[in-house]
Scaffold this active site. Structure first.
Site, PDB file in Angstrom:
ATOM      1  N   HIS A   1      43.465  67.804  54.933  1.00  0.00           N
ATOM      2  CA  HIS A   1      44.288  68.899  55.668  1.00  0.00           C
ATOM      3  C   HIS A   1      43.225  69.676  57.118  1.00  0.00           C
ATOM      4  O   HIS A   1      44.269  69.949  58.010  1.00  0.00           O
ATOM      5  CB  HIS A   1      44.291  69.990  54.699  1.00  0.00           C
ATOM      6  CG  HIS A   1      45.726  69.486  54.164  1.00  0.00           C
ATOM      7  ND1 HIS A   1      45.603  70.158  52.360  1.00  0.00           N
ATOM      8  CD2 HIS A   1      46.692  69.159  54.268  1.00  0.00           C
ATOM      9  CE1 HIS A   1      47.060  69.681  51.991  1.00  0.00           C
ATOM     10  NE2 HIS A   1      47.653  68.975  52.626  1.00  0.00           N
TER      11      HIS A   1
ATOM     12  N   GLU B   1      53.026  44.483  57.965  1.00  0.00           N
ATOM     13  CA  GLU B   1      51.632  45.139  57.540  1.00  0.00           C
ATOM     14  C   GLU B   1      51.161  43.999  56.611  1.00  0.00           C
ATOM     15  O   GLU B   1      50.236  44.815  55.819  1.00  0.00           O
ATOM     16  CB  GLU B   1      51.916  46.810  56.872  1.00  0.00           C
ATOM     17  CG  GLU B   1      53.350  46.837  56.038  1.00  0.00           C
ATOM     18  CD  GLU B   1      53.187  48.405  56.017  1.00  0.00           C
ATOM     19  OE1 GLU B   1      52.150  49.599  56.191  1.00  0.00           O
ATOM     20  OE2 GLU B   1      53.895  48.893  55.098  1.00  0.00           O
TER      21      GLU B   1
ATOM     22  N   ASP C   1      47.873  48.650  57.205  1.00  0.00           N
ATOM     23  CA  ASP C   1      47.773  48.445  56.200  1.00  0.00           C
ATOM     24  C   ASP C   1      47.254  46.768  56.581  1.00  0.00           C
ATOM     25  O   ASP C   1      46.682  45.970  56.192  1.00  0.00           O
ATOM     26  CB  ASP C   1      49.511  48.564  55.345  1.00  0.00           C
ATOM     27  CG  ASP C   1      48.869  49.573  55.048  1.00  0.00           C
ATOM     28  OD1 ASP C   1      47.756  49.532  54.008  1.00  0.00           O
ATOM     29  OD2 ASP C   1      50.048  50.392  54.402  1.00  0.00           O
TER      30      ASP C   1
ATOM     31  N   CYS D   1      53.621  51.092  64.978  1.00  0.00           N
ATOM     32  CA  CYS D   1      53.125  52.173  64.145  1.00  0.00           C
ATOM     33  C   CYS D   1      51.638  52.624  63.065  1.00  0.00           C
ATOM     34  O   CYS D   1      51.957  54.004  63.266  1.00  0.00           O
ATOM     35  CB  CYS D   1      54.539  53.087  63.172  1.00  0.00           C
ATOM     36  SG  CYS D   1      54.629  52.044  61.978  1.00  0.00           S
TER      37      CYS D   1
HETATM   38  C1  PEP Z   1      50.489  51.532  58.580  1.00  0.00           C
HETATM   39  O1  PEP Z   1      50.428  50.512  57.443  1.00  0.00           O
HETATM   40  O2  PEP Z   1      50.407  51.472  59.810  1.00  0.00           O
HETATM   41  C2  PEP Z   1      51.233  52.816  57.974  1.00  0.00           C
HETATM   42  C3  PEP Z   1      52.260  53.082  59.542  1.00  0.00           C
HETATM   43  O3  PEP Z   1      52.080  53.490  57.275  1.00  0.00           O
HETATM   44  P1  PEP Z   1      51.220  54.062  56.432  1.00  0.00           P
HETATM   45  O4  PEP Z   1      49.836  54.479  56.974  1.00  0.00           O
HETATM   46  O5  PEP Z   1      52.276  54.971  55.875  1.00  0.00           O
HETATM   47  O6  PEP Z   1      50.922  53.701  55.598  1.00  0.00           O
HETATM   48 MG    MG Z   2      51.436  51.217  55.576  1.00  0.00          MG
END
Ligand code: PEP
Ligand code: MG
Length: 584
Positions: free
Chosen positions: A201, A444, A468, A515
């Site tokens: 946080h 991922e 991931d 992302c």
């Molecule tokens: C990722 O794995 O890059 C992703 C964007 O998803 P999260 O971080 O929510 O697993």
């Molecule tokens: Mg992910």
């Protein structure tokens, strides 16, 4: 003598000032047995403490400046909701009545079992949410232990309500969201904490409040003195002491430079992200809560590239229904006024809170277990309401649906079949939806990245989740500090998988975005452009800086450099080339 202390830089910026070491007044919790005759009084004492805690949080909530990001109040609201949750309210009462425990002890026992549940969770975001339990419980225990109505200063740290913190660099073991907000009021320059990671946080709040912060600086309060002049570099994660005039001059200059850059970045709002050689890049934002959409609109992103929906499942023992899903999606659609929104289906791990026994026993390796789409396909009672809600939301704005953690194409087929069934259900109910709503998948897992052409054939878009992808490719748990030195986004295997995925998407004529955290880290922008990426999705606060780097880049040149890089087998040469393209 200059001395440096290292942690994780989670909120960029430089701060020069004197430290303020916060020592927590930890409540001492002891067990004693309550006589039968006053058990109900003890229950009442516990209920009173919950009410005081709620009032304290409400008091803090009104202190949040109107200009503060939505996250600031959202965190306080989360704590308020937890104080209403039966796991924290009824369970300790049962323990008081059944075991004759004193209220503090009953709460401690319940806290221990909740913390254990959180520690076993797979998802790193949810795992760090055990902090919330700790923070809320500590607040209530304080009230119980002090039994002092005058002690209503809203924090474990009495200093936080004084004005002694102005212009100081706060060094603490850990900070609650409420602490962070109170301190922002006091005009603190930076935070250094001994615990916490980039998803804590303090980190999230500090980033959105624009305060430099370093977390995970182990033993910071042992090595740093009180009132000691230091420099905090919130990007590099470094705290410098033993400052001389030369060092100070250097950092003052960096500070000025940073401020100037921030002013320049603001001018880029609403301007297109076009490279020097004329390629238009799309910049999307990631959000975790519906309220985050305000920041996306403020920064004028092209839309939302990743709407994480896990928050809907947090702090509760049941699962959200269709209407709850829908309400949160419509909230975002309304704020974004016509920009595309990519809703990711639940990416939950081996999580007792939501599987409540349905997911089977907790596995030994949750990251490789029943998480994300695997869990959804196994638990259709949980998944179907989300599918219905996403489809219904598509009638109100440009919604896309995204599936996390695909590893086999059969998972895509299963989801597509479910979507077809859901559409029929909605038709039968006379409800509107967009029949052409795009359905995409997250790449991922290395297997999916290698087989990206298959996935590209059956999906409408791909999005690379590097957080991931790096974890699975390099076989390192992304939340395990012991092996974080191996977490390397620049490993050739990672780059090859990213490249393969982008190429597969382009060949199939579908969009590919990225992302993961890499998208919002300006050190990697040139490299990703060279790998052929044309859609980035990131935390809204990173968007303008990434735009600036894009506007300074020549994709044609970068493509050539990256092609050579991917063909290099000489590790020394690879190291030099990577430094050239992703050096700082
Ligand atoms: C990722 O794995 O890059 C992703 C964007 O998803 P999260 O971080 O929510 O697993
Ligand atoms: Mg992910």
């Amino acid at each position: 003598m200059p001395f440096s202390l290292h942690g994780i830089g989670v909120s960029r910026g430089y701060a020069i000032g004197r430290t303020y070491l916060l020592q927590r007044n930890q409540p001492e919790i002891t067990e004693y047995i309550i006589p039968d005759t006053i058990i109900e009084d003890e229950v009442q004492r516990f209920l009173n403490s919950l009410n005081i805690a709620k009032q304290q949080l409400r008091d803090i909530r009104v202190q949040v400046p109107a200009t503060a990001p939505a996250e600031a109040t959202a965190f306080i609201d989360t704590h308020l909701l937890m104080l209403e949750d039966t796991t924290l309210t009824e369970a300790p009462i049962k323990l008081i009545r059944s075991h004759k425990y004193n209220a503090e002890w009953a709460l401690k026992i319940q806290r221990d079992s909740l913390v254990q549940v959180f520690e076993e969770m797979d998802d790193p975001y949810l795992r760090t949410r055990k902090e919330d339990v700790e923070h809320v419980v500590r607040r209530v225990q304080h009230i119980l232990v002090t039994e002092d109505a005058a002690y209503l200063n809203n924090s474990d740290y009495t200093e936080l309500t004084s004005s002694r913190l102005e212009g100081r660099i706060i060094v603490a073991d850990d900070l609650t969201p409420a602490d962070t907000i109170l301190m922002q009021h006091q005009g603190v320059l930076a935070f250094v904490t001994e615990y916490g990671g980039p998803l804590s946080h303090t980190a999230i709040l500090a980033r959105s409040l624009g305060i430099p912060a370093v977390v995970g600086a182990r033993n910071a309060r042992t090595y740093l003195g009180h009132d000691e002049p230091v420099v905090v570099d919130g990007r590099a994660g470094v705290i410098l002491t033993g400052l001389d005039e030369r060092i100070l001059r250097y950092y003052r200059h960096k500070q000025q430079e940073e401020r100037r850059q921030q002013r320049e970045l603001h001018k880029l709002k609403g301007k297109p992200a076009i490279t020097r050689d004329g390629l238009t890049i799309q910049l999307y934002a990631n959000i975790e809560l519906p309220e985050d959409a305000v920041a996306v609109r403020d920064v004028v992103a092209d839309g939302i590239g990743l709407y994480r929906t896990e928050f809907l499942f947090m702090n509760r023992s049941d699962v959200p229904d269709e209407e709850e899903h829908l309400a949160s999606y419509l909230h975002v659609i309304k704020i974004l006024e016509g920009s595309p929104i990519t809703i990711r289906t639940a990416d939950l791990g081996a999580d007792k809170q939501v599987d409540s026994g349905r997911g089977g026993p907790i596995c030994t390796n949750p990251a490789l277990g029943l998480r994300a789409i695997r869990m959804c396909l196994k638990d259709l009672a949980m998944f179907r309401p989300q599918l219905r809600a996403i489809l219904r939301a598509s009638a109100y704005g440009p919604v896309r649906m995204m599936i996390p953690m695909l590893s086999t194409i059969q998972e895509v087929f299963q989801v597509l079949r479910l979507v077809t069934e859901t559409k029929q259900e909605l038709r039968d109910r006379g409800l509107a939806f967009d029949d052409a709503m795009p359905i995409g998948g997250m790449i991922e897992v290395p297997a999916a990245a290698v087989c990206a052409p298959q996935f590209a054939r059956y999906l409408d878009f791909l999005s690379i989740g590097t957080n991931d992808l790096i974890q699975y490719t390099l076989a390192i748990d992304r939340v395990d500090n012991e092996i974080s030195y191996l977490y390397d986004p620049l490993h050739p295997a990672v780059l090859m998988l990213i490249h393969n995925t982008i190429r597969a998407g382009h060949k199939a004529g579908i969009p590919v975005s990225l992302c993961g955290e890499m998208a919002g880290d300006s050190r990697y922008t040139a490299l990703l452009l060279g790998l052929g990426l044309t859609q980035f999705s990131m935390h809204p606060t990173a968007l303008l800086e990434i735009k600036r780097v894009i506007q300074d880049s020549n994709v044609a040149e970068l493509t050539k450099v990256v092609r050579r890089l991917l063909h290099t087998t000489d590790t020394e040469k690879y190291g030099e080339m990577i430094k050239g393209i992703a050096g700082n």
